[in-house]
Design a protein around this motif. Structure first.
Motif, PDB file in Angstrom:
ATOM      1  N   ASP A  70      50.653  89.327  81.857  1.00 33.20           N
ATOM      2  CA  ASP A  70      51.158  89.100  80.495  1.00 33.20           C
ATOM      3  C   ASP A  70      51.727  90.377  79.879  1.00 33.20           C
ATOM      4  OD1 ASP A  70      48.784  90.469  80.238  1.00 33.20           O
ATOM      5  OD2 ASP A  70      48.103  89.337  78.497  1.00 33.20           O
ATOM      6  N   SER A  81      47.751  75.526  81.500  1.00 31.64           N
ATOM      7  CA  SER A  81      48.124  76.920  81.224  1.00 31.64           C
ATOM      8  C   SER A  81      47.071  77.815  81.880  1.00 31.64           C
ATOM      9  CB  SER A  81      48.205  77.197  79.719  1.00 31.64           C
ATOM     10  OG  SER A  81      46.951  77.004  79.108  1.00 31.64           O
ATOM     11  N   VAL A  82      47.278  79.113  81.816  1.00 36.87           N
ATOM     12  CA  VAL A  82      46.284  80.067  82.322  1.00 36.87           C
ATOM     13  C   VAL A  82      45.941  81.014  81.195  1.00 36.87           C
ATOM     14  CG1 VAL A  82      45.851  81.938  83.965  1.00 36.87           C
ATOM     15  CG2 VAL A  82      47.134  79.945  84.698  1.00 36.87           C
ATOM     16  N   ASP A  83      44.648  81.296  81.021  1.00 32.98           N
ATOM     17  CA  ASP A  83      44.275  82.210  79.934  1.00 32.98           C
ATOM     18  C   ASP A  83      44.145  83.652  80.440  1.00 32.98           C
ATOM     19  OD1 ASP A  83      41.704  82.573  81.005  1.00 32.98           O
ATOM     20  OD2 ASP A  83      40.767  81.110  79.683  1.00 32.98           O
ATOM     21  N   ALA A  84      43.853  84.549  79.524  1.00 31.21           N
ATOM     22  CA  ALA A  84      43.832  85.979  79.855  1.00 31.21           C
ATOM     23  C   ALA A  84      42.694  86.351  80.802  1.00 31.21           C
ATOM     24  CB  ALA A  84      43.737  86.810  78.575  1.00 31.21           C
ATOM     25  N   LEU A  85      41.722  85.452  80.969  1.00 29.39           N
ATOM     26  CA  LEU A  85      40.656  85.698  81.930  1.00 29.39           C
ATOM     27  C   LEU A  85      41.010  85.149  83.307  1.00 29.39           C
ATOM     28  CD1 LEU A  85      37.460  84.892  79.829  1.00 29.39           C
ATOM     29  CD2 LEU A  85      38.504  87.113  80.273  1.00 29.39           C
ATOM     30  N   ARG A 109      41.655  82.004  83.891  1.00 33.84           N
ATOM     31  CA  ARG A 109      41.104  80.656  84.079  1.00 33.84           C
ATOM     32  C   ARG A 109      42.209  79.608  83.907  1.00 33.84           C
ATOM     33  NH1 ARG A 109      36.142  80.897  79.892  1.00 33.84           N
ATOM     34  NH2 ARG A 109      37.968  81.142  78.542  1.00 33.84           N
ATOM     35  N   THR A 141      43.605  76.387  82.672  1.00 35.11           N
ATOM     36  CA  THR A 141      43.156  75.694  81.470  1.00 35.11           C
ATOM     37  C   THR A 141      43.952  74.408  81.283  1.00 35.11           C
ATOM     38  OG1 THR A 141      42.638  77.824  80.432  1.00 35.11           O
ATOM     39  CG2 THR A 141      42.922  75.951  78.940  1.00 35.11           C
ATOM     40  N   THR A 145      38.433  74.556  80.643  1.00 34.15           N
ATOM     41  CA  THR A 145      38.726  75.667  81.547  1.00 34.15           C
ATOM     42  C   THR A 145      38.106  75.418  82.913  1.00 34.15           C
ATOM     43  OG1 THR A 145      36.801  76.848  80.679  1.00 34.15           O
ATOM     44  CG2 THR A 145      38.955  77.464  79.782  1.00 34.15           C
TER      45      THR A 145
END
Lengths: 201, 197
Positions: free
Chosen positions: B94, B128-132, B134, B136, B149
């Motif tokens: 990101d 989507s994908v989160d900042a960890l 994961r 989602t 998640t």
């Protein structure tokens, strides 16, 4: 006025623990807001200010609002924003830096939208504290600010399991999305389109 | 000063009380070794959605009001492409500190995406994908807020709000073949109210 414990917590290298560490640095809820936590920042973030969150991934928008996946840092490293007092040059260098770093990692980065939120709306929920906003200015981004949630485990009035904490964190993200609402601005509109060059053509 | 919402509250999800023992729609591949994407590719080769319906265990699917249409297939195509693109992510994708998703977690996301094709498009969650890192699946429409998640290749967590009632399940076992019962019931509730609305 400064507080070394707050400053150390705000720059802690373990980004996943940053919000918890900042919370623990002061006894009062969001106590580190009482100090300027960065020597690069122009000062503490006031309630009257506006914050701008850059949304770079279309997947971080959902049904016309922010996607919960874009907000999970509120409980970890903090949600990065720029204060409205940042000039266009600072926005430009922020976009440029994010785009360059993402490109270096093989990822295409575009400025998809800007979420503009009044600090007063973020900090309070029905006259009670909701999230904290710190002036985490950086050398090249002095108007950088982080939104962080108070550590829910430590403010609970009874012991909470990890699952209960996770549930509460997600409930808080849902409220945060409601607060941000539809305050999304397209790059071609934000600041007269000064950063529309970073948007997908 | 106390936080602005009650973090100590517990609300027993209404559906737990009304839950009836029943089978939930399960995707059973032609062989036990076929991956979700292999299945997906085969579906395309076979001509699409009729193959999907043929591979879904029928029991309980009346709750999903499955309406065969190419919308299901186009959603799955788009989602599979998004998931596939994430396989190239590196840490920092990101431009900041986001972690790259693991191949195993993305595999579980593919499996879940295949299962979610039977959910109405009105409430079907988006990938989507989160900042960890994961994967989602989330949705935020009238009557349904969902934040799900994939925590690992075989565990998922979700928080949802349906008509003001919270639903939360933490680290639920997910084998890639069956939608967890509580999640299927949540979709059923949301889909029902979506159709009424």
């Amino acid at each position: 006025m400064t507080c070394e414990a707050c400053r150390a917590a705000c720059t802690h290298e373990n980004t996943k623990e940053r919000a918890v560490r900042v919370h623990r640095a002061e006894q009062e809820l969001c106590g580190c807001e009482n100090y300027s936590v960065s020597s690069f920042s122009p000062g503490r973030v006031k309630d009257e200010e506006l914050l701008h969150m850059l949304i770079s991934d279309p997947q971080h928008l959902l049904d016309g609002k922010l996607n919960p996946s874009s907000l999970i840092q509120v409980d970890r490293g903090g949600l990065s924003t720029l204060r409205d007092s940042a000039d266009d040059k600072e926005f430009e260098s922020t976009c440029s830096s994010l785009q360059r770093r993402a490109t270096d990692k093989g990822h295409v980065w575009f400025l998809h939208a800007i979420c503009t939120i009044p600090v007063s709306e973020l900090r309070y929920l029905e006259d009670k504290r909701f999230v904290c906003v710190y002036d985490t200015g950086l050398p090249d981004k002095p108007h950088h600010a982080d939104i962080m949630g108070p550590d829910l485990k430590s403010v609970a009035t009874r012991p909470m399991s990890n699952g209960e904490v996770e549930r509460a964190c997600r409930a808080r993200i849902k409220i945060l999305i409601e607060k941000c609402g539809a305050k999304l601005v397209a790059p071609r509109v934000f600041r007269d389109g000064a950063f529309s060059g970073y948007a997908r053509a | 000063m106390t936080p602005g919402f009650d973090i100590n509250s517990t609300s027993r999800p209404a559906y737990v009380d009304s839950m009836q023992v029943q089978q939930i729609g399960a995707v059973g591949t032609a062989t036990d070794t076929m991956s979700p994407i292999e299945l997906f590719v085969r579906l395309n080769e076979d001509g699409g959605l009729h193959s999907i319906t043929a591979n879904i265990t029928p029991a309980g699917l009346d709750r999903f009001s499955l309406r065969p249409s190419f919308e299901h297939l186009s959603w799955l195509t788009e989602t599979a492409e998004r998931i596939s693109a994430c396989r190239n992510y590196q840490d920092g994708w990101d431009g900041d500190e986001a972690v790259a998703p693991t191949s195993e977690a993305l595999g579980a996301a593919e499996a879940l995406a295949v299962l979610l094709t039977v959910v109405s498009s009105h409430v079907r969650p988006q990938f989507s994908v989160d900042a960890l890192g994961r994967p989602t699946f989330s949705r935020n429409v009238r009557n349904l807020y969902l934040h799900l998640t994939i925590d690992s290749e075989n565990a998922i967590t979700w928080f949802a709000d349906h008509k003001g009632t919270e639903y939360f399940q933490d680290s639920v076992q997910f084998d890639g073949r069956v939608v967890p019962e509580e999640l299927a019931l949540l979709f059923s509730l949301a889909q029902g109210s979506s159709e009424v609305a």
